[in-house]
Design a protein around this motif. Sequence first.
Motif, mmCIF file in Angstrom:
data_model
loop_
_atom_site.group_PDB
_atom_site.id
_atom_site.type_symbol
_atom_site.label_atom_id
_atom_site.label_comp_id
_atom_site.label_asym_id
_atom_site.label_seq_id
_atom_site.Cartn_x
_atom_site.Cartn_y
_atom_site.Cartn_z
ATOM 1 N N PHE A 245 42.742 35.062 -17.290
ATOM 2 C CA PHE A 245 44.147 34.713 -17.506
ATOM 3 C C PHE A 245 44.618 33.738 -16.430
ATOM 4 O O PHE A 245 45.203 32.694 -16.726
ATOM 5 C CB PHE A 245 45.030 35.962 -17.502
ATOM 6 C CG PHE A 245 46.487 35.657 -17.779
ATOM 7 C CD1 PHE A 245 46.990 35.774 -19.056
ATOM 8 C CD2 PHE A 245 47.346 35.251 -16.757
ATOM 9 C CE1 PHE A 245 48.331 35.484 -19.324
ATOM 10 C CE2 PHE A 245 48.679 34.957 -17.013
ATOM 11 C CZ PHE A 245 49.171 35.072 -18.296
ATOM 12 N N ALA A 246 44.364 34.093 -15.183
ATOM 13 C CA ALA A 246 44.831 33.257 -14.072
ATOM 14 C C ALA A 246 44.169 31.884 -14.075
ATOM 15 O O ALA A 246 44.827 30.886 -13.768
ATOM 16 C CB ALA A 246 44.592 33.959 -12.744
ATOM 17 N N SER A 247 42.912 31.814 -14.437
ATOM 18 C CA SER A 247 42.218 30.522 -14.474
ATOM 19 C C SER A 247 42.917 29.564 -15.432
ATOM 20 O O SER A 247 42.988 28.362 -15.180
ATOM 21 C CB SER A 247 40.763 30.699 -14.899
ATOM 22 O OG SER A 247 40.066 31.431 -13.908
ATOM 23 N N GLN A 248 43.455 30.113 -16.507
ATOM 24 C CA GLN A 248 44.121 29.271 -17.487
ATOM 25 C C GLN A 248 45.601 29.042 -17.169
ATOM 26 O O GLN A 248 46.111 27.945 -17.366
ATOM 27 C CB GLN A 248 43.990 29.887 -18.879
ATOM 28 C CG GLN A 248 44.513 28.987 -19.974
ATOM 29 C CD GLN A 248 44.166 29.469 -21.359
ATOM 30 O OE1 GLN A 248 43.555 30.510 -21.540
ATOM 31 N NE2 GLN A 248 44.573 28.715 -22.350
ATOM 32 N N PHE A 249 46.309 30.061 -16.668
ATOM 33 C CA PHE A 249 47.753 29.969 -16.576
ATOM 34 C C PHE A 249 48.357 30.049 -15.170
ATOM 35 O O PHE A 249 49.527 29.707 -14.999
ATOM 36 C CB PHE A 249 48.397 31.073 -17.435
ATOM 37 C CG PHE A 249 48.051 30.962 -18.883
ATOM 38 C CD1 PHE A 249 48.560 29.936 -19.667
ATOM 39 C CD2 PHE A 249 47.187 31.868 -19.469
ATOM 40 C CE1 PHE A 249 48.239 29.816 -21.009
ATOM 41 C CE2 PHE A 249 46.858 31.764 -20.807
ATOM 42 C CZ PHE A 249 47.381 30.743 -21.591
ATOM 43 N N ASP A 250 47.624 30.534 -14.181
ATOM 44 C CA ASP A 250 48.163 30.681 -12.820
ATOM 45 C C ASP A 250 47.007 30.583 -11.827
ATOM 46 O O ASP A 250 46.689 31.537 -11.122
ATOM 47 C CB ASP A 250 48.881 32.030 -12.697
ATOM 48 C CG ASP A 250 49.722 32.150 -11.428
ATOM 49 O OD1 ASP A 250 49.666 31.238 -10.571
ATOM 50 O OD2 ASP A 250 50.412 33.178 -11.279
ATOM 51 N N PRO A 251 46.360 29.400 -11.771
ATOM 52 C CA PRO A 251 45.108 29.264 -11.000
ATOM 53 C C PRO A 251 45.314 29.201 -9.484
ATOM 54 O O PRO A 251 45.131 28.167 -8.858
ATOM 55 C CB PRO A 251 44.506 27.978 -11.553
ATOM 56 C CG PRO A 251 45.679 27.167 -11.987
ATOM 57 C CD PRO A 251 46.700 28.167 -12.475
ATOM 58 N N GLN A 252 45.666 30.333 -8.918
ATOM 59 C CA GLN A 252 45.773 30.449 -7.475
ATOM 60 C C GLN A 252 44.642 31.357 -6.997
ATOM 61 O O GLN A 252 44.275 32.311 -7.691
ATOM 62 C CB GLN A 252 47.135 31.028 -7.093
ATOM 63 C CG GLN A 252 48.300 30.146 -7.557
ATOM 64 C CD GLN A 252 49.616 30.708 -7.104
ATOM 65 O OE1 GLN A 252 49.963 30.592 -5.923
ATOM 66 N NE2 GLN A 252 50.357 31.318 -8.019
ATOM 67 N N PRO A 253 44.083 31.096 -5.824
ATOM 68 C CA PRO A 253 42.901 31.829 -5.360
ATOM 69 C C PRO A 253 43.045 33.351 -5.333
ATOM 70 O O PRO A 253 42.082 34.064 -5.598
ATOM 71 C CB PRO A 253 42.653 31.277 -3.957
ATOM 72 C CG PRO A 253 43.298 29.934 -3.954
ATOM 73 C CD PRO A 253 44.473 30.036 -4.891
ATOM 74 N N PHE A 254 44.237 33.867 -5.050
ATOM 75 C CA PHE A 254 44.390 35.328 -5.003
ATOM 76 C C PHE A 254 44.378 35.954 -6.397
ATOM 77 O O PHE A 254 44.349 37.163 -6.536
ATOM 78 C CB PHE A 254 45.633 35.762 -4.222
ATOM 79 C CG PHE A 254 46.864 34.939 -4.459
ATOM 80 C CD1 PHE A 254 47.653 35.140 -5.578
ATOM 81 C CD2 PHE A 254 47.219 33.959 -3.544
ATOM 82 C CE1 PHE A 254 48.788 34.375 -5.793
ATOM 83 C CE2 PHE A 254 48.357 33.193 -3.750
ATOM 84 C CZ PHE A 254 49.142 33.396 -4.874
ATOM 85 N N HIS A 255 44.399 35.095 -7.444
ATOM 86 C CA HIS A 255 44.271 35.563 -8.824
ATOM 87 C C HIS A 255 42.907 35.250 -9.431
ATOM 88 O O HIS A 255 42.532 35.841 -10.443
ATOM 89 C CB HIS A 255 45.326 34.917 -9.724
ATOM 90 C CG HIS A 255 46.744 35.210 -9.380
ATOM 91 N ND1 HIS A 255 47.197 36.449 -8.991
ATOM 92 C CD2 HIS A 255 47.843 34.408 -9.393
ATOM 93 C CE1 HIS A 255 48.498 36.393 -8.775
ATOM 94 N NE2 HIS A 255 48.912 35.170 -8.999
#
Length: 151
Positions: A28-38
């Motif tokens: 999910f994060a890779s697509q919509f919220d690509p921050q390292p902690f995610h």
Amino acid sequence: MLYFEDLTPGRVFETASHTLSEEEIIAFASQFDPQPFHTDPQAAKSSFFDGLAASGWHTSSLTMRLITASELKNVANGLIGMGIRDMRWPRPTRPGDTLRAKIEVTGQKPSSSQPGFGVVQLRWTTLNQHNEIAMQLETAIWVARRTTTQP
């Protein structure tokens, strides 16, 4: 079907639950919220979160999915949102957390301009397996009123 008249203040709906995996959180994060902690478990260890944490948007999206599979899927004209207030994520959601939601009707008001509809206020509370709040928000939805037949 659930109509405006069925969504009375104080009524509470509960959803099924879902357990989040590390893979889901990263995807999910890779697509919509690509921050390292995610997205990066190693980098997340030295972040504010001290470990991988789901995006708040992931927690919110999952909550919506749980709600659309609950009894609220029967709202007559669908869950038509009018806005969100006071959205908050008081604690991170982690891999392995099991989330479920409680939705409380907090108010309702018939529409003065469109008598076939009304506005219903809801409080969504997403809880983890420890009954800790993972997300909470207040929203209003536009709901059809039950048609009444005249004698």
